[in-house]
Design a protein around this motif. Structure first.
Motif, mmCIF file in Angstrom:
data_model
loop_
_atom_site.group_PDB
_atom_site.id
_atom_site.type_symbol
_atom_site.label_atom_id
_atom_site.label_comp_id
_atom_site.label_asym_id
_atom_site.label_seq_id
_atom_site.Cartn_x
_atom_site.Cartn_y
_atom_site.Cartn_z
ATOM 1 N N THR A 19 0.836 -1.202 0.000
ATOM 2 C CA THR A 19 0.000 0.000 0.000
ATOM 3 C C THR A 19 0.869 1.250 0.000
ATOM 4 N N ASN A 51 -12.444 -10.712 5.746
ATOM 5 C CA ASN A 51 -12.680 -9.432 6.408
ATOM 6 C C ASN A 51 -11.896 -8.280 5.790
ATOM 7 N N PHE A 52 -11.381 -8.464 4.573
ATOM 8 C CA PHE A 52 -10.720 -7.359 3.880
ATOM 9 C C PHE A 52 -11.749 -6.693 2.979
ATOM 10 N N PRO A 53 -11.995 -5.399 3.150
ATOM 11 C CA PRO A 53 -13.071 -4.723 2.392
ATOM 12 C C PRO A 53 -12.902 -4.858 0.886
ATOM 13 N N GLN A 297 -3.954 -6.522 11.813
ATOM 14 C CA GLN A 297 -4.893 -6.909 10.767
ATOM 15 C C GLN A 297 -4.402 -6.396 9.416
ATOM 16 N N VAL A 299 -6.100 -4.974 7.066
ATOM 17 C CA VAL A 299 -6.680 -3.682 6.712
ATOM 18 C C VAL A 299 -6.025 -2.546 7.492
ATOM 19 N N THR A 300 -5.669 -2.772 8.753
ATOM 20 C CA THR A 300 -4.997 -1.716 9.507
ATOM 21 C C THR A 300 -3.561 -1.545 9.013
ATOM 22 N N ALA A 302 -2.588 -2.003 5.920
ATOM 23 C CA ALA A 302 -2.707 -1.249 4.670
ATOM 24 C C ALA A 302 -2.925 0.237 4.952
#
Length: 328
Positions: A19, A51-53, A297, A299-300, A302
């Motif tokens: 990212t 759970n990854f958007p 996580q 997502v966090t 990223a």
């Protein structure tokens, strides 16, 4: 001939690193990303991510990492599968030694992640890679064990928190601890000891894993069916039937190559200025699990990678402006 100096060097190829690379390359900074010995990070050993958007039906970990990598390359990120041996952050440009040579950079984004500590059985780590019923993250994988019996190994706050979280899904949670008292906080202990779905196994260690093989497309898959527990007092052996095992004995941030140049907390995680990714050294940023003892996580990670890239861009712009002002 002088060696070129990179604007942004990103060390680590997980969600934080990729990212950061996407944002830095879109900002025209021409980043170089070093993937290290495990391109894609820990998500490459995660079979299903739900759970990854953006992925309604979930996505396999290796596929998600390959997609993020391709996106970073699309915007011009140069990616090198190189392992870092050491880094000198004492002077600018920063110098990083790899197995493919020396690299100089104005800014460095550390996204090397943290590795889960396993039980040393071999089979536990291999089953975690193949979706065989072993995990080091209840938040990531607890949903897959709805209505099943699972075990958690550990005695600290993380282990008890994982056990309590798993009670939302599992029919029963067995908490296995090698001593007769927890290291966790009193409040966490009280919650775990009082929970009707948690059974405590004191003075026990996991000596072995029992598995069975099931047919899957293209062959067979080995899956967990139980634990062999050894009593730490008299070495007696007992068996515990569970379909899932969560190892919660800690993580080790991957910071050895820094040789103590940056401060870390009591768990070895890099310290950053609150609300930022800035370390104590100007121009050096930390993102993802290497600086996150709390969430860990994808997502966090990223999100932190995005923050680090933006902060690096702004830092470089400020230095350029100061240099221009000083030249007038």
């Amino acid at each position: 001939m002088s060696q070129p100096v990179r604007n942004v060097l990103i060390i680590g190829g997980g969600p934080a690193g990729y990212t950061a690379a996407i944002y830095a390359s879109r900002a025209g900074l021409q980043p170089l990303l070093l993937e290290g010995p495990q391109p894609g990070g820990q998500l490459t050993i995660t079979t299903d991510i739900e759970n990854f958007p953006g992925f309604r039906d979930g996505i396999a970990g290796p596929e998600l990492m390959a997609t993020m990598r391709a996106q970073a390359e699309r915007f011009g990120t140069e990616i090198l599968t190189a392992t870092v041996a050491s880094a000198d952050l004492s002077a600018r440009p920063f110098a990083v030694e790899t197995d493919q040579g020396r690299i100089l950079a104005e800014t460095v984004i550390l996204a090397t992640g943290a590795s889960a500590k396993w039980l040393g059985l071999g089979k536990d780590e291999s089953l975690s890679r193949t979706g065989g019923g072993v995990s080091a993250c209840a938040t990531c994988d607890g949903f897959f064990f709805r209505g099943r019996e699972v075990a958690v190994v550990g005695g600290g706050d993380t282990a008890l928190e994982e056990a309590l979280y798993l009670t939302r899904f599992a029919s029963r949670v067995h908490l296995v601890h090698r001593r007769d008292a927890f290291r966790a906080s009193k409040a966490m202990q009280e919650r775990a000891l009082a929970h009707e779905k948690i059974t405590i196994h004191w003075n026990k260690r996991v000596a072995d894993l029992h598995t069975w093989k099931t047919a899957v497309a293209g062959g067979e898959q080995e899956r967990l069916e139980g634990l062999l527990l050894e009593d730490t007092r008299d070495q007696s052996i007992s068996r515990l039937s569970v379909q899932g095992l969560f190892v919660a004995i800690g993580h080790q941030p991957n910071t050895g190559f820094l040789n103590g140049q940056l401060p870390v907390d009591e768990g070895g995680y890099l310290k950053v200025e609150p609300g930022t990714c800035r370390t104590i050294i100007e121009g050096v940023f930390a993102a993802g699990d290497v600086a996150d003892p709390t969430y860990r996580q994808a997502v966090t990670a990223a999100g932190r990678g995005c923050m680090a890239a933006i902060e690096a861009e702004r830092w470089l712009a400020e230095r350029e402006a100061l240099a221009a002002a000083g030249g007038r």
